[in-house]
Design an enzyme around this catalytic site. Structure first.
Site, mmCIF file in Angstrom:
data_model
loop_
_atom_site.group_PDB
_atom_site.id
_atom_site.type_symbol
_atom_site.label_atom_id
_atom_site.label_comp_id
_atom_site.label_asym_id
_atom_site.label_seq_id
_atom_site.Cartn_x
_atom_site.Cartn_y
_atom_site.Cartn_z
ATOM 1 N N GLU A 1 -91.893 41.308 14.552
ATOM 2 C CA GLU A 1 -90.655 40.846 13.929
ATOM 3 C C GLU A 1 -90.592 41.385 12.512
ATOM 4 O O GLU A 1 -91.538 42.022 12.033
ATOM 5 C CB GLU A 1 -90.582 39.310 13.955
ATOM 6 N N LYS B 1 -113.520 9.272 12.296
ATOM 7 C CA LYS B 1 -113.284 8.711 13.631
ATOM 8 C C LYS B 1 -114.436 9.023 14.591
ATOM 9 O O LYS B 1 -114.298 8.841 15.799
ATOM 10 C CB LYS B 1 -111.976 9.266 14.214
ATOM 11 N N THR C 1 -107.733 13.223 17.349
ATOM 12 C CA THR C 1 -107.190 11.864 17.416
ATOM 13 C C THR C 1 -105.725 11.801 16.973
ATOM 14 O O THR C 1 -105.084 10.765 17.082
ATOM 15 C CB THR C 1 -108.024 10.887 16.560
ATOM 16 N N GLY C 2 -105.202 12.906 16.472
ATOM 17 C CA GLY C 2 -103.791 12.931 16.053
ATOM 18 C C GLY C 2 -102.859 13.063 17.243
ATOM 19 O O GLY C 2 -103.291 13.273 18.376
ATOM 20 N N ILE D 1 -103.468 26.322 14.841
ATOM 21 C CA ILE D 1 -102.085 26.152 15.304
ATOM 22 C C ILE D 1 -101.156 25.730 14.160
ATOM 23 O O ILE D 1 -99.985 26.070 14.146
ATOM 24 C CB ILE D 1 -102.041 25.053 16.412
ATOM 25 N N THR D 2 -101.689 25.005 13.207
ATOM 26 C CA THR D 2 -100.893 24.364 12.144
ATOM 27 C C THR D 2 -99.924 25.303 11.439
ATOM 28 O O THR D 2 -100.283 26.419 11.068
ATOM 29 C CB THR D 2 -101.856 23.768 11.091
ATOM 30 N N GLU D 3 -98.704 24.797 11.227
ATOM 31 C CA GLU D 3 -97.700 25.529 10.465
ATOM 32 C C GLU D 3 -97.605 24.948 9.066
ATOM 33 O O GLU D 3 -97.827 23.750 8.873
ATOM 34 C CB GLU D 3 -96.327 25.397 11.160
ATOM 35 N N HIS E 1 -89.907 31.710 10.333
ATOM 36 C CA HIS E 1 -91.321 31.945 10.015
ATOM 37 C C HIS E 1 -91.459 32.320 8.539
ATOM 38 O O HIS E 1 -90.665 33.095 8.019
ATOM 39 C CB HIS E 1 -91.876 33.119 10.846
#
Lengths: 292, 379
Positions: free
Chosen positions: A211, A43, A17-18, A98-100, A250
């Site tokens: 990296e 929700k 819902t975000g 996915i969240t950072e 990162h």
């Protein structure tokens, strides 16, 4: 075939819902991903505008009602560790976060609580996983991909898109592309995913995008020569010019105590017989050239 | 995030770790007053985030209150590796029988923490690790199982100090672990931790670093941030929610995504250019973010060229190009702008940029764009 996600994936979107959750749920459905349920605590029973996806209060309800087998997380950083654990408790076998911005201590706890269990975590701070033509889980632009026989594993987001786009332009399709995430503590490292590609008869080669920071690339190089491997690997390492002690965007991209430099990683990969592209535009040619 | 020694010292003190008596001062007369309260002799120590302050003359011993005032006058305002000293810590002089190193760090490779103790204190631990690794004792700390007193004792008894001191050290290690975990630290260090001639122990130094991602739940730690110690443009970028690193060259770099920006720096460096900065505007590339990014990069002293490198994904190249044109038309950008774009609808995007009437140099490859940026930066 492919790894991690395919047409059998039945996906839950945590945080549907975000703003990000609803936007990307729609993008994933448009790509053909089987999004079977959404979860936002409080929700449950509501609807997201324009989405034909039931919303539940808990992951357990969503799993039971929709026989979900995978989950993708778009909840705020402060709630993400708990969201991963909730999926694990509900028996979800694949969780893509996915969240950072998740605290290191939270991911350390999650890692050790779930270690050895029957669950795969990808991310956090990653673009997700896509098996082109079958299933897209995450935030990557689906249309730059093309089905094929090259896997991609990467610590980066847009840099991965750049490389995938170059592969596609060169006529090289992908089996599965996995963004492992840019954090220092991630669910699946290169060495967790390479064996899955090795076991996938439809993957011939893997592009590994690393990296600065940590030792995941060195571990991948060691894995490659530990036994004879069917798949071939081509690598690229970002951060050759990065100064020590500075976090390059990162959380995990930092040279600390002289360790984790791009130069060391490139040397180690080459010593283990993995060709390393000096710039991204060389990658398609290197992939075509690797003996297989 | 880093904090000053005096702040770490007070976190250690609250945790119950024995610390040398001390007070802070911003002026020479305050320093004198602190020394008079503590009693002389004392050490006057510059409070800066950078290391190597001893060698730079930032730590002085003083035997009388007036010597304290003189020492503080010399140290306050001193520049140490670019940091200006604004505070000194005035600390009681401790009698030393032996100097040790005690520390705890986030251990990325083993996904946990490592407690480190060494009998070679007072010198750089990385130097000890390189020259006399046998003097370093480590124990892995499991993030869920925690750190038990017996593990702490095992390390402490290996240090070759009197038994009474060993038990105190073990207690300090347990407390260090506690404060480390409670504050979401990534490093906690006491170098040196001192054994006195009477076999009691005390910390005469303190250092802590913290996980930036955890600051949302560590308000009291965040309140210790000294932005005066950070690059001003990095502070400004952080406030605008942009990832920024000041690098000191003359080519401003803006891109979307950390890996892509890092790669851009590499390509520019390989082409003989010197990047002024690292600036990631994030995966999407909204005009608003581009505008803020431009405003910050333009403040880099000595800037000659701006190089923008964007991958158009879900936000397609034509949308990104329209956004860029909209921003540049409203801004007066004195430096030449080199743009490299790839991804979805790249041809339409390039056409929009080239037809904008603005002085933009566009390239389809990173290498060509980097070469041009490096050429334009030549005086």
């Amino acid at each position: 075939m492919s790894i991690l996600v395919d047409s059998r994936t039945r996906l839950i979107v945590q945080g549907i819902t975000g703003r990000d959750g609803s936007f990307h749920a729609r993008q994933m459905i448009d790509y053909g991903t089987n999004v079977v349920a959404g979860v936002t605590p409080g929700k449950g029973g509501t609807r997201v505008d324009g989405l034909d996806v039931p919303v539940f209060d808990t992951v357990r309800e969503a799993v039971e009602a929709a026989q979900a087998n995978a989950s993708v997380i778009y909840v705020p950083a402060s709630a993400s560790a708990d969201a991963i654990l909730e999926s694990a408790d509900a028996g979800v076998q694949l969780v893509i976060c996915i969240t950072e911005g998740i605290p290191v201590n939270d991911m350390l706890r999650v890692h050790h609580l779930l270690a050895g269990g029957n669950i795969t975590i990808v991310g956090p701070n990653c673009p997700g996983v896509i098996s082109p033509g079958k299933c897209k889980v995450g935030i990557m632009p689906g249309f730059i991909h093309k089905p094929g026989r090259v896997g991609v594993v990467s610590r980066s987001g847009t840099l991965t898109y750049e490389i995938v786009y170059a592969l596609t332009q060169a006529g090289i399709g992908q089996s599965t592309c996995v963004g492992v995430g840019g954090d220092p503590v991630i669910g699946s490292k290169f060495t967790d995913l390479l064996p899955k590609f090795e076991a996938d008869p439809d993957t011939d080669a893997v592009v590994l995008v690393g990296e600065i920071g940590g030792a995941d690339e060195e571990e991948a190089a060691a894995w490659y020569t530990r036994s004879p491997r069917r798949i071939r690997i081509v690598a690229f390492i970002a951060g050759v010019s990065a100064p020590p002690g500075k976090r390059m965007g990162h959380a995990g991209a930092i040279i600390s105590g002289g360790k984790g430099t791009a130069k060391d990683k490139i040397e180690t990969l080459m010593n283990h017989g993995i060709p390393v592209a000096s710039d991204t535009s060389q990658i398609p040619d290197l992939v075509k050239k690797v003996p297989g | 995030m880093k904090i000053h020694e005096y702040q770490a010292r007070s976190l250690f003190e609250s945790a119950g770790i024995p610390v040398a008596r001390a007070g802070i001062a911003q002026t020479p007369s305050e320093a004198r007053a602190v020394a008079e309260k503590l009693g002389v002799p004392v050490a006057v120590k510059a409070q800066v985030h950078v290391g190597g302050r001893g060698k730079a003359g930032g730590v002085k011993l003083a035997n009388t209150p007036s010597e304290v005032e003189t020492a503080a006058r010399e140290i306050l305002g001193m520049k140490i590796k670019g940091s200006t000293v604004r505070t000194v810590l005035v600390m009681e002089k401790v009698d030393i029988a032996q100097e040790l190193y005690l520390g705890m760090v986030f251990d990325r490779d083993h996904r946990g923490y490592t407690v480190i103790a060494s009998s070679a204190g007072g010198i750089d631990i990385e130097e000890v690790s390189a020259k006399t690794p046998e003097k370093i004792h480590r124990v892995f700390v499991h993030p869920v199982q925690g750190f038990s007193p017996h593990q702490a004792r095992e390390v402490a008894f290996r240090l070759g100090v009197p038994k009474k001191a060993s038990l105190e050290i073990a207690r300090t290690l347990v407390l260090l672990h506690r404060v480390f975990v409670q504050t979401d630290a990534t490093l906690a260090e006491i170098n040196p931790y001192v054994v006195r001639p009477d076999e009691t122990t005390v910390a005469i130094d303190a250092k802590m670093n913290f996980d930036d991602n955890a600051l949302f739940r560590q308000k009291s730690v965040e309140s210790m941030r000294d932005t005066g110690e950070e690059e001003p443009l990095e502070v400004e970028a952080k406030n605008a929610d942009l990832a920024y690193v000041h690098l000191g060259g003359d080519i401003g770099i803006i891109g979307n995504g950390a890996g892509l920006v890092m790669t851009t720096l590499d390509v520019v460096t390989a082409a003989g250019g010197k990047p002024a900065n690292f600036l990631d505007i994030g995966g999407s590339s909204s005009p608003e973010k581009v505008r803020r990014a431009m405003e910050i990069v333009l403040k880099e002293p000595g800037l000659r060229v701006i190089f923008i490198n964007v991958f158009g994904g879900i936000t397609r190249c034509d949308d990104v190009a329209n956004g860029l044109v909209q921003v540049f038309k409203k801004m007066n950008v004195p430096s030449p702008i080199v743009i490299r774009m790839t991804g979805t609808n790249v041809d339409q995007g390039m056409k929009i940029l080239n037809d904008s009437g603005l002085n933009l140099k566009t390239f389809p490859t990173m290498q060509a764009a980097a070469k041009e940026a490096a050429r334009l930066a030549k005086p």
